[in-house]
Design a protein around this motif. Sequence first.
Motif, mmCIF file in Angstrom:
data_model
loop_
_atom_site.group_PDB
_atom_site.id
_atom_site.type_symbol
_atom_site.label_atom_id
_atom_site.label_comp_id
_atom_site.label_asym_id
_atom_site.label_seq_id
_atom_site.Cartn_x
_atom_site.Cartn_y
_atom_site.Cartn_z
ATOM 1 N N UNK A 1 -24.938 19.701 44.374
ATOM 2 C CA UNK A 1 -24.301 18.396 44.175
ATOM 3 C C UNK A 1 -25.326 17.361 43.710
ATOM 4 N N UNK A 2 -26.536 17.425 44.247
ATOM 5 C CA UNK A 2 -27.589 16.511 43.807
ATOM 6 C C UNK A 2 -27.972 16.784 42.360
ATOM 7 N N UNK A 3 -27.995 18.051 41.959
ATOM 8 C CA UNK A 3 -28.296 18.397 40.572
ATOM 9 C C UNK A 3 -27.185 17.931 39.634
ATOM 10 N N UNK A 4 -25.932 18.084 40.068
ATOM 11 C CA UNK A 4 -24.806 17.624 39.247
ATOM 12 C C UNK A 4 -24.834 16.106 39.098
ATOM 13 N N UNK A 5 -25.200 15.405 40.169
ATOM 14 C CA UNK A 5 -25.281 13.948 40.107
ATOM 15 C C UNK A 5 -26.373 13.509 39.144
ATOM 16 N N UNK A 6 -27.477 14.241 39.102
ATOM 17 C CA UNK A 6 -28.549 13.916 38.169
ATOM 18 C C UNK A 6 -28.222 14.327 36.741
ATOM 19 N N UNK A 7 -27.248 15.226 36.551
ATOM 20 C CA UNK A 7 -26.864 15.671 35.209
ATOM 21 C C UNK A 7 -27.864 16.623 34.590
ATOM 22 N N UNK A 8 -28.502 17.475 35.411
ATOM 23 C CA UNK A 8 -29.507 18.392 34.877
ATOM 24 C C UNK A 8 -28.899 19.422 33.930
ATOM 25 N N UNK A 9 -27.691 19.917 34.228
ATOM 26 C CA UNK A 9 -27.070 20.938 33.381
ATOM 27 C C UNK A 9 -26.580 20.380 32.053
ATOM 28 N N UNK A 10 -26.406 19.061 31.985
ATOM 29 C CA UNK A 10 -25.959 18.445 30.739
ATOM 30 C C UNK A 10 -27.107 18.208 29.767
ATOM 31 N N UNK A 11 -28.342 18.136 30.296
ATOM 32 C CA UNK A 11 -29.515 17.917 29.453
ATOM 33 C C UNK A 11 -30.140 19.251 29.066
ATOM 34 N N UNK A 12 -30.983 19.272 28.027
ATOM 35 C CA UNK A 12 -31.644 20.534 27.648
ATOM 36 C C UNK A 12 -32.612 21.003 28.733
ATOM 37 N N UNK A 13 -33.008 22.254 28.618
ATOM 38 C CA UNK A 13 -33.986 22.836 29.542
ATOM 39 C C UNK A 13 -35.307 22.094 29.388
ATOM 40 N N UNK A 14 -35.941 21.735 30.506
ATOM 41 C CA UNK A 14 -37.180 20.958 30.459
ATOM 42 C C UNK A 14 -38.363 21.769 29.956
#
Length: 363
Positions: A115-128
């Motif tokens: 849930x914290x990752x979804x709130x940060x939107x990590x899956x919506x951005x490209x791989x770091x």
Amino acid sequence: MLPNKKGRSKPENLAVTAVALQDHILHDLQLQNLSLGDFLKNRDRRAQPQKKGMVRAVVNTGLKKPNIQHRKMEDPEKEYVLDPNPPPLTLAQRLGLVEPPSLPLSTDEWEKVKQRSIKQGDSMHPCAICREEFELQSQVLLSCSHVFHRACLQAFEKFTGKKTCPLCRRQHYQTRVIHDGARLFKIKCATRIQASWRGYVVRKWYKNLRQTMPPKDSRLRKKFFEEKFKEISNRLLRSYDTNIEEFFTEIDCCVAANRRILQQLEERCGREVTEVEWEKVQMQALHQEISDCSICLTPLCLPTHLQYSSSEPVNSQARHTVLLSCSHMFHHMCLLALEEFSLGEIYTCPLCRACYQKRVLEC
């Protein structure tokens, strides 16, 4: 050298501590075949003689082994932890010299991390790591809530030689395989397909509209009618046989018939009505017993010789009445307004659609 309470001297404790710390450092660096425990295991394995010609017996119990790959293919959206069990404790961790690794996260704790990752939107951005979209490639979620490609994270760990998050530098993280990036990519592709289909439908509708509705611009309107005329001409040519002379003869006959109709119309509308004919028209209007204007639906102001015995007295300030050559009567102002509203040069009666000549009647 004095023994301690456990029966060991201080130099022995220092030696054990040094060996334990050295073993922990080697384990932490993940160096291949350099750990003390692995070295001892490999030495014991090498010490055992290998007998030639020995074949390992396989007992067929009749039970089918579960196919892990088939099970994963059955549920591709299932999430699972890559390292469900913690690594074995080193000697330094057992002796309390180094803090042991954290326990495996529970299902609720993994849900909070996600849930914290979804709130940060990590899956919506490209791989770091590779700076590319996740698309349908395998994706991993770390216990620090950061998301990477699985292959990128493995390459990063192999390059650095230790288990450290590329973003927050957290060590000894736990890894979970997720499919949020693939699901978002599928939604994005479906949205693009729907947008493309809507655009195609709108363009097709607009093209049909342009082919049926003439534009308001004079140049575009002229071009529109030229294309329509060419289309009609081509359709006529395709519908007829190759006998051009017969086709032109039929066209000449149609043009001659249209000219006769136009001549009759011009004769009927252009010839002035005589007084005798006006009297006949008035008598015909009298027999029709017209008392109201068909345009505004209010009473007409009729002369005394055209008034009916049952008609009511009309106000003296009423509008003038006009009599048409087709024997219909209207208010003069109503007929003028209708003529201004008409687009053609030849006016027709609102009731019978016949060309007319008019005469204003005095009340």
